[in-house]
Design a protein around this motif. Structure first.
Motif, mmCIF file in Angstrom:
data_model
loop_
_atom_site.group_PDB
_atom_site.id
_atom_site.type_symbol
_atom_site.label_atom_id
_atom_site.label_comp_id
_atom_site.label_asym_id
_atom_site.label_seq_id
_atom_site.Cartn_x
_atom_site.Cartn_y
_atom_site.Cartn_z
ATOM 1 N N PHE A 62 25.517 18.267 18.787
ATOM 2 C CA PHE A 62 25.719 16.821 18.786
ATOM 3 C C PHE A 62 26.244 16.269 17.465
ATOM 4 O O PHE A 62 26.669 15.122 17.414
ATOM 5 C CB PHE A 62 24.434 16.101 19.201
ATOM 6 C CG PHE A 62 24.319 15.944 20.679
ATOM 7 C CD1 PHE A 62 24.812 14.815 21.314
ATOM 8 C CD2 PHE A 62 23.745 16.937 21.456
ATOM 9 C CE1 PHE A 62 24.732 14.679 22.687
ATOM 10 C CE2 PHE A 62 23.662 16.808 22.836
ATOM 11 C CZ PHE A 62 24.161 15.677 23.452
ATOM 12 N N VAL A 63 26.242 17.048 16.392
ATOM 13 C CA VAL A 63 26.739 16.553 15.102
ATOM 14 C C VAL A 63 28.162 16.019 15.206
ATOM 15 O O VAL A 63 28.441 14.900 14.745
ATOM 16 C CB VAL A 63 26.600 17.632 14.006
ATOM 17 C CG1 VAL A 63 27.410 17.282 12.775
ATOM 18 C CG2 VAL A 63 25.141 17.812 13.644
ATOM 19 N N ILE A 65 29.725 14.777 17.729
ATOM 20 C CA ILE A 65 29.699 13.541 18.531
ATOM 21 C C ILE A 65 29.185 12.384 17.681
ATOM 22 O O ILE A 65 29.768 11.299 17.670
ATOM 23 C CB ILE A 65 28.824 13.730 19.788
ATOM 24 C CG1 ILE A 65 29.457 14.775 20.696
ATOM 25 C CG2 ILE A 65 28.622 12.404 20.515
ATOM 26 C CD1 ILE A 65 28.582 15.264 21.813
ATOM 27 N N PHE A 66 28.117 12.618 16.929
ATOM 28 C CA PHE A 66 27.558 11.567 16.073
ATOM 29 C C PHE A 66 28.545 11.165 14.984
ATOM 30 O O PHE A 66 28.686 9.991 14.660
ATOM 31 C CB PHE A 66 26.246 12.011 15.428
ATOM 32 C CG PHE A 66 25.120 12.229 16.402
ATOM 33 C CD1 PHE A 66 24.985 11.449 17.541
ATOM 34 C CD2 PHE A 66 24.178 13.213 16.176
ATOM 35 C CE1 PHE A 66 23.935 11.650 18.433
ATOM 36 C CE2 PHE A 66 23.134 13.425 17.058
ATOM 37 C CZ PHE A 66 23.011 12.638 18.190
ATOM 38 N N LEU A 67 29.248 12.142 14.410
ATOM 39 C CA LEU A 67 30.191 11.853 13.334
ATOM 40 C C LEU A 67 31.420 11.090 13.831
ATOM 41 O O LEU A 67 31.920 10.208 13.146
ATOM 42 C CB LEU A 67 30.634 13.146 12.642
ATOM 43 C CG LEU A 67 29.560 13.863 11.832
ATOM 44 C CD1 LEU A 67 30.094 15.177 11.295
ATOM 45 C CD2 LEU A 67 29.049 12.979 10.703
ATOM 46 N N ILE A 68 31.896 11.443 15.006
ATOM 47 C CA ILE A 68 33.108 10.808 15.546
ATOM 48 C C ILE A 68 32.819 9.433 16.123
ATOM 49 O O ILE A 68 33.509 8.464 15.830
ATOM 50 C CB ILE A 68 33.762 11.709 16.621
ATOM 51 C CG1 ILE A 68 34.289 12.980 15.963
ATOM 52 C CG2 ILE A 68 34.868 10.978 17.362
ATOM 53 C CD1 ILE A 68 34.673 14.061 16.943
ATOM 54 N N SER A 69 31.790 9.326 16.945
ATOM 55 C CA SER A 69 31.600 8.079 17.692
ATOM 56 C C SER A 69 30.400 7.247 17.248
ATOM 57 O O SER A 69 30.277 6.106 17.650
ATOM 58 C CB SER A 69 31.441 8.383 19.178
ATOM 59 O OG SER A 69 30.202 9.012 19.413
ATOM 60 N N LYS A 70 29.512 7.819 16.450
ATOM 61 C CA LYS A 70 28.269 7.134 16.061
ATOM 62 C C LYS A 70 27.418 6.781 17.280
ATOM 63 O O LYS A 70 26.564 5.920 17.225
ATOM 64 C CB LYS A 70 28.551 5.858 15.255
ATOM 65 C CG LYS A 70 29.448 6.038 14.075
ATOM 66 C CD LYS A 70 28.715 6.666 12.917
ATOM 67 C CE LYS A 70 29.528 6.582 11.657
ATOM 68 N NZ LYS A 70 30.123 7.793 11.218
ATOM 69 N N LYS A 71 27.703 7.420 18.398
ATOM 70 C CA LYS A 71 26.956 7.187 19.633
ATOM 71 C C LYS A 71 26.543 8.523 20.218
ATOM 72 O O LYS A 71 26.941 9.566 19.730
ATOM 73 C CB LYS A 71 27.805 6.408 20.639
ATOM 74 C CG LYS A 71 28.120 5.014 20.177
ATOM 75 C CD LYS A 71 28.840 4.240 21.246
ATOM 76 C CE LYS A 71 29.062 2.826 20.741
ATOM 77 N NZ LYS A 71 29.546 1.965 21.775
ATOM 78 N N GLY A 72 25.781 8.477 21.267
ATOM 79 C CA GLY A 72 25.383 9.700 21.956
ATOM 80 C C GLY A 72 23.907 10.004 21.855
ATOM 81 O O GLY A 72 23.443 11.013 22.391
ATOM 82 N N PHE A 73 23.159 9.142 21.180
ATOM 83 C CA PHE A 73 21.724 9.400 21.034
ATOM 84 C C PHE A 73 20.991 9.503 22.375
ATOM 85 O O PHE A 73 20.116 10.355 22.522
ATOM 86 C CB PHE A 73 21.074 8.347 20.132
ATOM 87 C CG PHE A 73 21.483 8.495 18.691
ATOM 88 C CD1 PHE A 73 20.903 9.459 17.885
ATOM 89 C CD2 PHE A 73 22.464 7.688 18.162
ATOM 90 C CE1 PHE A 73 21.287 9.612 16.566
ATOM 91 C CE2 PHE A 73 22.859 7.828 16.843
ATOM 92 C CZ PHE A 73 22.272 8.796 16.039
ATOM 93 N N PRO A 74 21.310 8.683 23.380
ATOM 94 C CA PRO A 74 20.611 8.848 24.666
ATOM 95 C C PRO A 74 20.856 10.224 25.300
ATOM 96 O O PRO A 74 19.943 10.819 25.873
ATOM 97 C CB PRO A 74 21.184 7.733 25.535
ATOM 98 C CG PRO A 74 21.623 6.696 24.560
ATOM 99 C CD PRO A 74 22.128 7.473 23.375
#
Length: 128
Positions: A62-63, A65-74
């Protein structure tokens, strides 16, 4: 934990995190992420509950995804719930920290529910 339980817990965690982060979520993707660690049952070369159940690999995946979009926590929460809630507390050891260690982990207070009791509990969770 069985399939319905993973779906239910992943849904609860995913929805809770979406409310906290104010992210709009795709429910089919939440469900998919909640059962994704069990992809190892379809890969004959892998032992079930081995590397695909590593919380380290889930974090690494998920790193980007978090770096690119700042979303995806759910979605991350739904997948992590499979490992940290569904498998850690239900009585079957798994490799939580692979590749750091190949040791299998299990909660000392894990629930060892089998048969109809497990089915009823997971079915009720899913129904809710």
């Amino acid at each position: 934990m069985w399939f319905l339980g993973h779906l239910a817990i992943g849904y609860f965690i995913g929805i809770l995190l979406s409310k906290i982060t104010k992210e709009h979520v795709n429910l089919p993707l939440i469900f998919f992420c909640s059962v994704l660690p069990d992809v190892d049952v379809f890969i004959p070369e892998l032992v079930h509950r081995s590397i695909t159940h590593s919380i380290i690999l889930v974090l690494i995946a998920f790193v980007p995804i978090f770096l690119i979009s700042k979303k995806g926590f759910p979605y991350h929460g739904a997948m992590a719930s499979h490992i940290l809630i569904g498998d850690y507390f239900t009585g079957t050891p798994f490799q939580m920290f692979w590749p750091v260690t190949q040791e299998f982990f299990l909660s000392p207070s894990s629930l060892r529910l089998d048969g109809i009791a497990r089915f009823i509990i997971e079915g009720c969770l899913f129904a809710i």
